[in-house]
Design an enzyme around this catalytic site. Sequence first.
Site, short mmCIF file in Angstrom:
data_model
loop_
_atom_site.label_atom_id
_atom_site.label_comp_id
_atom_site.label_asym_id
_atom_site.label_seq_id
_atom_site.Cartn_x
_atom_site.Cartn_y
_atom_site.Cartn_z
N CYS A 34 11.44 -7.56 5.10
CA CYS A 34 10.73 -7.69 3.82
C CYS A 34 11.04 -9.08 3.25
O CYS A 34 12.20 -9.49 3.21
CB CYS A 34 11.21 -6.60 2.87
SG CYS A 34 10.72 -6.87 1.15
N HIS B 198 -7.33 2.47 -2.80
CA HIS B 198 -6.70 2.98 -1.57
C HIS B 198 -5.81 1.94 -0.89
O HIS B 198 -5.53 2.05 0.30
CB HIS B 198 -7.76 3.50 -0.59
CG HIS B 198 -8.44 4.75 -1.09
ND1 HIS B 198 -9.67 5.17 -0.63
CD2 HIS B 198 -8.06 5.66 -2.03
CE1 HIS B 198 -10.01 6.29 -1.26
NE2 HIS B 198 -9.05 6.60 -2.11
ZN LIG Z 1 11.91 -5.07 0.26
#
Ligand SMILES: [Zn+2]
Length: 232
Positions: A136, A109
């Site tokens: 990111c 999960h």
């Molecule tokens: Zn990314």
Amino acid sequence: MREHKNIVILTGAGISAESGIDTFRSAGGLWEKHRVEDVATPEGFARDPELVLRFYDMRREAIQTKQPNPAHHALARLDADWAGELLIVTQNVDDLHERAGAKRVLHMHGEHLNAWCTSCDVRSPWTAPLIDRPPCPVCAARTLRPDVVWFGEMPYGMDRIYAALRTCDLFVSIGTSGAVYPAAGFVQNAVELGADTLELNLERSQGSGMFHQTRLGPASELVPAWVEEMLA
Ligand SMILES: [Zn+2]
């Protein structure tokens, strides 16, 4: 039970509960006072991303203050000392198995301590908040989301799990209600393929009838005792 060589262990909320980690309870449909539809579905995230990011930021912060308990430590010892195949499939999104030292762990999960970038599809280790939409680390897009499998999404590693179930001769379920598929089907699968099955749980579960043997009690007591038997 006969001698065993290859083991698959499924762990669930019951093993982390003794470390003080609250998990989603299907009975009330609430998780920390939030409706599951609001915080644990892709639709909920699309509707109110701030609420969802804040919710997981709190969970991510909270688990970093928790410690593995004797059940996690016993499984880590089994993992280290067991010469045969072994796979700990966990439904838990905390990292307590790893912090106890277990290596052969599969998080079906997902994990609180990962962030998943929906632009480049890379999962990165993550301990900080996501609410401010940090970039990111791989592609710099501000599209990170919790790397937790929500309702309606496909659990991770199913091919690897079914491959391990095919070759295991012992399936052990620890601290899980046996109510949520696909995990609820693992014991059925293991039985059909001729494996022995053992359930360690606080109380009888919906799936108890499927197991060759059920032992009832706290995971922090049952698991170390079982591991002693296995390594004796
Ligand atoms: Zn990314």
